[in-house]
Design a protein around this motif. Structure first.
Motif: not given
Lengths: 351, 362
Positions: A16-17, A29-31, A37-39, A115-116
């Motif tokens: 992830l970026d 929004g996008i974030l 999506e990725s998680g 939170l990481t």
């Protein structure tokens, strides 16, 4: 190099970026999209969730049970588990206590920014493992992010729907004098495991939380004993004493306990002595209380003891017509005392 | 759990009970001084298996109970002061002050933290040099060494932001005050084992002599308590008045010299108010003048009006064993552990709270 957790090894975190969660991840929004999506979506994948709709649509027939719970534990990672599997197992257990076979869960996060992503991923993986093990789908959910200082790392809410077992008749109204009170395992383990890693309490122990899903075992017990199981409760917050007091007041009968039959791990008992706590009031996870017909209690106990979550099960007392509304315990030396409801939180004593 | 289970052995308990039944021929009133002993008597259900002639009276040895209302108000005042972290032992934080408890102050935004040891508070002060860390140092002789040690540590570390709000109380002057009361019914005492483990037994010889009554230094487990009661009753029945030590596995006659040394470095004896009993001369410790910078009551200007105690509370008579909790008109009606009107209902170790919890079992 940082060490990879067990969760990361079994389900590696996508590249992830971003490495910490910020307010933007909850903005819609996008974030937010990236995070989900990725998680979440990818990891918890199932046909209902894959619809990406506002809610889940599914078929249901017959009697259903519905339960909800919020999880706000500190620290979020503790010996034996984390807030993720706790949130899944907790609600599954609540459904099981209704005599229901858990089917669907909702999952909501309130995340404090900062939170990481690694922590969040570990929690997600635990949720995945716990729900897969239980055979339930997470079908809908929500993620919100709040400013730093407005939360405590992460709060999780889960709600669950389950199908009530056809032969279950769980109701305090079915309890009668002479019924046996059975506990499925050692008490106070979870609460002490959490306390041992809390800030300000430096004591070394190898006590591990027993957070677990008891639903499978409860369902098998319902298969065999059906309506002769009169009540099921999980003694989480407030512990065994609080739950039994609630029951006694509800049924207007008394409850007699025998202290020496109540299973407590020796190191948990030791920690309680040291901290001035009574294990009867310490929180449990992965433990349930069953109030059953006296006729089946021996068989029920024998069967429970062969199960994954019931190795340390024991009959700890019975329902009595004496002292209605009160829980009375017989101490190991033969004295008796009333076990009251706790006033507020259990606090360590000075001396 | 070795050294604990053997003192909870049911056969031993029965043996001592049988011996007690054989020994006792007439009614005796014995006070256990320490709240820890009261707690154990109640928790183990010992009160309802003792022979009927033996009446246990629960003494003022619960530090939470006897801490004056005004001092709780002071702690709340400090907790609410900007920049202060108020640290306390757990059971102190729920005790209602005249307006609110520390727990309520915390909910309203004060930084109140529960600690198991004052040394944790010193660590906190070191980590937070821009905050004032105050430890609410309540307790009998038992908690004094650790509290004194925290002051010495802070001094050694050169900390300028650590202080204690001390309210130490001492057992022997309280025993004396109770015995000096004209209507007292107490015929013997179980002295508090842990207090004697620190301070030794020296002061108790004088009490035995002065009041011609038995005192037995006693532990806290069921077997300890029953053995202590038996030793006391044997003396009473034989008309003797000696100091005996039931808790010899922990208590040495001279106490713990290291602990006493550190107490003497930090504290000096002072008159002290006990909630429910009033001011007892030379019955407490305060931080020595030369260490005033570590004394929160001197470090901060605390202007708190003296809050009146509830006039209906008969705490004094309860703590001296003159009346039983059930003889109070407010007991379990207006006065409950959730809403205590006075000292003995405040903590589970207080006499009224113990009776409240214990009621209806006989």
């Amino acid at each position: 190099m940082s060490t990879l957790s067990f969760a990361q090894l079994s389900c590696p975190m996508p590249k992830l970026d971003f490495d910490i969660i910020t307010l933007g991840h909850g903005s819609g929004g996008i974030l937010t999209n990236k995070l989900l999506e990725s998680g979440v979506f990818n990891l918890l994948k199932n046909p209902y969730l894959d619809e990406r709709h506002d809610g889940a649509v599914f078929n249901a027939t017959g009697k259903m049970a519905f339960s909800t719970d919020s999880y706000v534990i500190t620290p979020i990672f503790f010996p034996g588990g984390n807030i993720g599997d706790l949130a899944v197992n907790g609600t599954l257990n609540d459904l099981a206590m209704c005599g229901a076979i858990p089917k669907y869960l909702s999952l909501s996060f309130i995340i404090e920014e900062g939170l990481t992503m690694t922590e969040f991923w570990d929690i997600l993986v635990s949720i995945k493992i716990a729900s897969e093990k239980a055979g339930v789908h997470i079908v809908t959910g929500d993620t919100k992010v709040v400013e730093r200082g407005k939360g405590d790392k992460i709060f999780v809410n889960t709600s669950g729907i389950g199908q009530v077992h056809p032969s279950a008749a769980i109701s305090s109204k079915n309890i009668v004098t002479g019924d046996k009170i059975i506990i499925s395992g050692n008490i106070a383990t979870h609460g002490i495991a959490i306390m041992s890693v809390r800030e300000g309490l430096d004591f070394e122990t190898d006590i591990v939380s027993d957070t677990a899903n008891v639903a499978h075992d409860v369902i098998s017990l319902l298969d065999e004993f059906g309506a002769q199981i009169h009540l099921l409760r999980d003694p989480t917050r407030g512990g065994v004493a609080t739950v039994l007091n609630e029951i006694a007041k509800d049924i207007l009968l008394g409850i007699d306990l025998v202290q020496k039959q109540i299973p407590v791990l020796e190191q948990v008992q030791g920690a309680c002595e040291l901290l001035g706590l009574d294990p009867l009031y310490v929180a449990n996870e992965g433990v349930f209380i069953a109030i059953v017909d006296a006729e089946i209690s021996d068989h029920f106990l024998a069967k429970l003891k062969t199960m994954e979550t019931g190795n340390d099960a024991a009959v700890i007392g019975e329902v009595t017509a004496a002292h209605p509304g009160q829980v009375v315990i017989k101490s190991p030396i033969g004295g008796r005392r009333v076990v009251n409801m706790l006033v507020g939180e259990q606090l360590p004593r000075i001396c | 759990m070795k050294f604990l289970t053997e003192y909870r052995n049911p056969e031993m308990v029965e043996m001592y009970l049988e011996e007690l039944r054989k020994t006792v021929t007439q009614p005796w009133t014995i006070m256990e001084v320490c709240g820890g002993q009261t707690h154990s008597l109640v928790k183990n259900g010992i009160l309802n298996i003792l022979p009927e002639q033996i009446q246990m009276v629960h003494g003022p040895g619960c530090p939470v109970c006897v801490t004056p209302l005004q001092l709780i108000d002071k702690a709340v005042f400090l907790a609410e002061k900007k920049g202060v972290i108020l640290c306390s032992f757990g059971d102190m934080i729920r005790v209602p002050g005249s307006e609110r408890s520390l727990l309520e102050a915390k909910a309203a935004g004060a930084d109140v933290r529960i600690m198991y040891s004052p040394l944790e508070a010193v660590k906190l002060a070191k980590e937070n040099p821009d905050r004032e860390v105050v430890f609410f140092a309540v307790g009998f002789e038992t908690t004094a060494p650790a509290n004194a040690l925290s002051v010495m540590h802070a001094k050694l570390l050169g900390l300028k932001n650590y202080s204690i709000l001390a309210s130490h109380v001492l057992v022997p002057p309280a025993i004396e005050a109770i015995m000096n009361d004209e209507v007292t019914r107490i015929q013997a005492f179980l002295a508090a084992g842990h207090v004697c483990a620190i301070m030794g037994m020296g002061q108790y010889y004088d009490l035995v002599e002065k009041f011609d009554m038995p005192i037995v230094v006693t532990g806290f487990e069921p077997v300890d308590l029953l053995q202590g009661i038996l030793m006391t009753v044997r003396q009473l029945e034989a008309g003797k008045a000696n100091l005996e030590n039931q808790y010899a596995r922990v208590v040495k006659p001279e106490g713990n010299p290291e602990a006493i040394k550190i107490i003497e470095q930090v504290f000096e004896v002072t008159d002290r108010e006990w909630r429910g009993l009033g001011v007892i001369q030379l019955s407490g410790w305060e931080v020595k003048e030369e260490l005033a910078q570590f004394d929160a009551s001197k470090r901060f200007s605390i202007n708190i009006a003296r809050a009146p105690e509830c006039p209906d509370c008969i705490a004094g008579q309860i703590l001296k064993g003159i009346k039983k909790p059930g003889q109070c008109s407010e007991f379990a009606t207006r006065c409950t552990p959730e809403h205590p009107l006075g000292a003995p209902m405040v903590s589970s170790e207080g006499a009224c709270a113990a009776y409240y919890h214990f009621a209806n079992v006989r």
